[in-house]
Enzyme design. Structure first.
Site, PDB file in Angstrom:
ATOM      1  N   GLY A   1     -70.944   4.919  52.721  1.00  0.00           N
ATOM      2  CA  GLY A   1     -72.143   4.078  52.844  1.00  0.00           C
ATOM      3  C   GLY A   1     -72.317   3.221  51.602  1.00  0.00           C
ATOM      4  O   GLY A   1     -73.440   2.978  51.134  1.00  0.00           O
TER       5      GLY A   1
ATOM      6  N   GLY B   1     -74.624  -0.019  51.316  1.00  0.00           N
ATOM      7  CA  GLY B   1     -76.061   0.104  51.587  1.00  0.00           C
ATOM      8  C   GLY B   1     -76.925  -0.128  50.354  1.00  0.00           C
ATOM      9  O   GLY B   1     -76.424  -0.389  49.258  1.00  0.00           O
ATOM     10  N   GLN B   2     -78.226  -0.007  50.554  1.00  0.00           N
ATOM     11  CA  GLN B   2     -79.191  -0.286  49.472  1.00  0.00           C
ATOM     12  C   GLN B   2     -78.916   0.581  48.237  1.00  0.00           C
ATOM     13  O   GLN B   2     -78.817   0.074  47.127  1.00  0.00           O
ATOM     14  CB  GLN B   2     -80.625  -0.018  49.960  1.00  0.00           C
ATOM     15  CG  GLN B   2     -81.677  -0.399  48.924  1.00  0.00           C
ATOM     16  CD  GLN B   2     -83.009   0.328  49.089  1.00  0.00           C
ATOM     17  OE1 GLN B   2     -83.112   1.301  49.844  1.00  0.00           O
ATOM     18  NE2 GLN B   2     -84.021  -0.134  48.399  1.00  0.00           N
ATOM     19  N   LEU B   3     -78.793   1.871  48.447  1.00  0.00           N
ATOM     20  CA  LEU B   3     -78.575   2.790  47.332  1.00  0.00           C
ATOM     21  C   LEU B   3     -77.085   2.840  46.957  1.00  0.00           C
ATOM     22  O   LEU B   3     -76.728   2.824  45.771  1.00  0.00           O
ATOM     23  CB  LEU B   3     -79.048   4.184  47.773  1.00  0.00           C
ATOM     24  CG  LEU B   3     -79.401   5.171  46.728  1.00  0.00           C
ATOM     25  CD1 LEU B   3     -80.638   4.750  45.966  1.00  0.00           C
ATOM     26  CD2 LEU B   3     -79.646   6.537  47.373  1.00  0.00           C
TER      27      LEU B   3
ATOM     28  N   ASP C   1     -67.231   2.210  53.576  1.00  0.00           N
ATOM     29  CA  ASP C   1     -68.326   1.817  54.468  1.00  0.00           C
ATOM     30  C   ASP C   1     -67.708   1.447  55.806  1.00  0.00           C
ATOM     31  O   ASP C   1     -66.514   1.134  55.883  1.00  0.00           O
ATOM     32  CB  ASP C   1     -69.078   0.610  53.883  1.00  0.00           C
ATOM     33  CG  ASP C   1     -70.492   0.490  54.441  1.00  0.00           C
ATOM     34  OD1 ASP C   1     -71.446   0.865  53.733  1.00  0.00           O
ATOM     35  OD2 ASP C   1     -70.644   0.036  55.600  1.00  0.00           O
ATOM     36  N   ILE C   2     -68.544   1.429  56.846  1.00  0.00           N
ATOM     37  CA  ILE C   2     -68.035   1.017  58.170  1.00  0.00           C
ATOM     38  C   ILE C   2     -67.724  -0.475  58.202  1.00  0.00           C
ATOM     39  O   ILE C   2     -66.873  -0.921  58.947  1.00  0.00           O
ATOM     40  CB  ILE C   2     -69.008   1.438  59.294  1.00  0.00           C
ATOM     41  CG1 ILE C   2     -68.374   1.224  60.655  1.00  0.00           C
ATOM     42  CG2 ILE C   2     -70.343   0.697  59.201  1.00  0.00           C
ATOM     43  CD1 ILE C   2     -68.830   2.219  61.677  1.00  0.00           C
ATOM     44  N   ARG C   3     -68.434  -1.232  57.353  1.00  0.00           N
ATOM     45  CA  ARG C   3     -68.160  -2.675  57.246  1.00  0.00           C
ATOM     46  C   ARG C   3     -67.302  -2.919  56.015  1.00  0.00           C
ATOM     47  O   ARG C   3     -67.542  -2.331  54.968  1.00  0.00           O
ATOM     48  CB  ARG C   3     -69.471  -3.462  57.092  1.00  0.00           C
ATOM     49  CG  ARG C   3     -70.351  -3.450  58.331  1.00  0.00           C
ATOM     50  CD  ARG C   3     -71.783  -3.798  57.996  1.00  0.00           C
ATOM     51  NE  ARG C   3     -72.428  -2.728  57.248  1.00  0.00           N
ATOM     52  CZ  ARG C   3     -73.213  -2.894  56.191  1.00  0.00           C
ATOM     53  NH1 ARG C   3     -73.485  -4.097  55.738  1.00  0.00           N
ATOM     54  NH2 ARG C   3     -73.773  -1.862  55.578  1.00  0.00           N
TER      55      ARG C   3
ATOM     56  N   TYR D   1     -84.973  10.323  62.469  1.00  0.00           N
ATOM     57  CA  TYR D   1     -84.385  10.294  61.126  1.00  0.00           C
ATOM     58  C   TYR D   1     -84.830  11.535  60.334  1.00  0.00           C
ATOM     59  O   TYR D   1     -84.006  12.249  59.752  1.00  0.00           O
ATOM     60  CB  TYR D   1     -84.838   9.007  60.439  1.00  0.00           C
ATOM     61  CG  TYR D   1     -84.583   8.918  58.955  1.00  0.00           C
ATOM     62  CD1 TYR D   1     -83.294   8.855  58.439  1.00  0.00           C
ATOM     63  CD2 TYR D   1     -85.651   8.845  58.048  1.00  0.00           C
ATOM     64  CE1 TYR D   1     -83.070   8.737  57.074  1.00  0.00           C
ATOM     65  CE2 TYR D   1     -85.438   8.723  56.682  1.00  0.00           C
ATOM     66  CZ  TYR D   1     -84.152   8.676  56.200  1.00  0.00           C
ATOM     67  OH  TYR D   1     -83.933   8.560  54.850  1.00  0.00           O
TER      68      TYR D   1
ATOM     69  N   LYS E   1     -82.638  14.705  58.928  1.00  0.00           N
ATOM     70  CA  LYS E   1     -82.606  15.097  57.512  1.00  0.00           C
ATOM     71  C   LYS E   1     -83.008  16.565  57.344  1.00  0.00           C
ATOM     72  O   LYS E   1     -82.402  17.293  56.546  1.00  0.00           O
ATOM     73  CB  LYS E   1     -83.526  14.196  56.677  1.00  0.00           C
ATOM     74  CG  LYS E   1     -83.007  12.766  56.526  1.00  0.00           C
ATOM     75  CD  LYS E   1     -81.677  12.723  55.804  1.00  0.00           C
ATOM     76  CE  LYS E   1     -81.138  11.333  55.616  1.00  0.00           C
ATOM     77  NZ  LYS E   1     -79.752  11.311  55.114  1.00  0.00           N
TER      78      LYS E   1
HETATM   79  C1  AKB Z   1     -87.349   5.112  55.133  1.00  0.00           C
HETATM   80  O1  AKB Z   1     -88.384   4.430  54.960  1.00  0.00           O
HETATM   81  O2  AKB Z   1     -86.935   5.470  56.236  1.00  0.00           O
HETATM   82  C2  AKB Z   1     -86.591   5.562  53.902  1.00  0.00           C
HETATM   83  C3  AKB Z   1     -86.991   6.914  53.468  1.00  0.00           C
HETATM   84  C4  AKB Z   1     -88.298   7.132  52.835  1.00  0.00           C
HETATM   85  O3  AKB Z   1     -86.255   7.830  53.639  1.00  0.00           O
HETATM   86  N1  AKB Z   1     -86.766   4.620  52.848  1.00  0.00           N
END
Ligand code: AKB
Length: 320
Positions: free
Chosen positions: A10, A13-15, A36-38, A141, A145
Site C-alpha cells: 500500500g 497511499g496517504q500513509l 502497491d496494486i497500482r 471497515y 479492523k
Molecule cells: C477513516 O476516516 O476511515 C480513517 C480512519 C480514522 O481510520 N482515516
C-alpha cells in the site's frame, strides 16, 4: 550493511507514501521494497506491483527480496467501504490474512498492521476512550479492523508472529491525500484554504474527532516497530492520540492565516459514521509501554500545513 529488508504494502497511499520515504532514510534505499496494486512510474527506489489478495504473488515477492519485516497499509477505509460492504470485507480480510499467513510461513521477524479508531462504536464513553473499551464497530471497515486485531493476537499467541499495531486517528499531512475516509475533510480543508477557496464540510461544525499529524503518525509507527519485543504488551492494537478538534475549531485555526476563509456545513452519510467514533482517545498503554508522546497540536499543525501547501502550490503553478 543492514539485514533488515522491509516490504511496504500500500505504498502509494496517504500513509504508505510518506512512511516509505522515512524508512528509506532510516534503513537505506536498497532495503525498502515499496509495493502497491497500482504501479508508480515516478517512484524513487525499489517498487513492485503487488495485488495483496494474491497469496502466491506476495510469497514470491517476499522470498525474492529476502524480506524480514512487512508494513501492511492497504485497506478500503470507512466511508468508501460503506458503498460496497461485502467487497470491502472480502478485500480487507483477504489482504490482512494473506499478510499474516505468508509472514508466518516465511518466518518474517515483524509485521505492522494498522488498526483505527473505527473499531469503536456506540458502546463506548466517547471522551478519552480507553484502550480496553468494548468494540462494536458500526462500519465494515471498523469490523475488518476489529477482526484484524483479534487475528493479530491469535497469530502472536499461536505462532509467535511478532505483529504490532496502532489504532490510528484521522491522519493529516501535506505530503499526500487521503481517500475514502471519514476524517478526510481535515486534509481537504487546508487545500481549499491555501487555494483561496471556501470549503463545504461533510461533517457538522461540532463533530469532534481524534486526529494526528503525519509526522507524529509516522514516528509512532516506527517507534512501535523498533521497541524491544518485551515492551509490547498489547498484541491487538494500541490507541494513540495526537489532538482532537471539531470542523469549527480547525476552520478557526485556518482563519488565523486566512481571515476570509469560510466553511459551509453540509453533513452527509459520513456524519453517522463520525457520530459513533470517540471524540478523544486515551493512549496511556502506548505511553507506558514504548514511551509514545505526540508533539503536534492543532495550532502547530496548521502552521506547518499552510506553509508546506503554499510552497507546493507555488511550485506546481511555476511548472505550468
Ligand atoms: C477513516 O476516516 O476511515 C480513517 C480512519 C480514522 O481510520 N482515516
Amino acid at each position: 550493511m543492514s539485514d533488515t529488508k522491509i516490504l511496504v504494502i500500500g505504498a502509494n497511499g496517504q500513509l504508505g507514501s510518506v512512511l516509505v520515504k522515512e524508512l528509506q532514510r532510516k534503513y537505506g534505499l536498497e532495503n525498502i521494497i515499496a509495493s502497491d496494486i497500482r504501479s508508480n512510474e515516478s517512484f524513487n527506489g525499489l517498487f513492485e506491483k503487488l495485488d495483496a489478495t494474491n497469496f502466491d504473488a506476495m510469497q514470491e515477492l517476499i522470498v525474492k527480496h529476502s524480506i524480514t519485516q512487512i508494513y501492511h497499509l492497504a485497506a478500503i477505509l470507512s466511508a468508501k467501504g460503506e458503498q460496497d460492504p461485502l467487497w470491502t470485507w472480502d478485500l480487507n480480510m483477504k489482504m490482512m490474512l494473506n499478510v499474516f499467513e505468508v509472514a508466518r510461513l516465511t518466518k518474517i521477524e515483524k509485521v505492522f498492521f494498522p488498526s483505527s479508531i473505527a473499531v469503536y462504536g456506540d458502546a463506548i464513553d466517547r471522551n478519552n476512550t480507553s484502550q480496553n473499551s468494548f468494540l462494536n464497530p458500526a462500519t465494515v471497515y471498523g469490523m475488518s479492523k476489529a477482526a484484524g486485531e483479534n487475528w493479530a493476537q491469535y497469530y502472536f499467541d499461536k505462532y509467535g508472529l511478532d505483529v504490532r499495531s496502532l489504532r490510528y486517528p484521522g491522519v493529516i499531512g501535506h505530503q499526500s491525500m487521503p481517500g475514502g475516509g471519514t476524517t478526510d475533510y481535515a486534509v481537504d480543508i487546508y487545500h481549499a484554504a491555501v487555494k483561496g477557496k471556501n470549503y463545504e464540510c461533510f461533517l457538522d461544525h461540532d463533530t469532534e474527532l481524534p486526529m494526528i499529524f503525519m509526522e507524529d503518525a509516522i514516528r509512532a509507527t516506527i517507534e512501535l516497530m523498533e521497541a524491544p519485543k518485551e515492551n509490547i504488551k498489547t498484541r491487538t492494537s494500541y490507541n494513540i492520540a495526537g489532538m482532537n478538534f471539531t470542523p469549527a475549531e480547525i476552520s478557526s485555526s485556518i482563519q488565523e492565516y486566512y481571515p476570509n476563509f469560510n466553511v459551509n456545513y453540509k453533513p452527509d452519510y459520513r456524519q453517522k459514521i463520525a457520530d459513533k467514533w470517540p471524540k478523544s482517545i486515551n493512549d496511556d498503554e502506548a505511553k507506558d509501554d514504548w514511551n509514545w508522546k505526540p508533539t503536534y497540536d492543532l495550532k502547530s499543525m496548521t502552521k506547518v500545513m499552510i506553509e508546506k501547501l503554499k510552497l507546493k502550490f507555488q511550485a506546481s503553478s511555476a511548472e505550468i
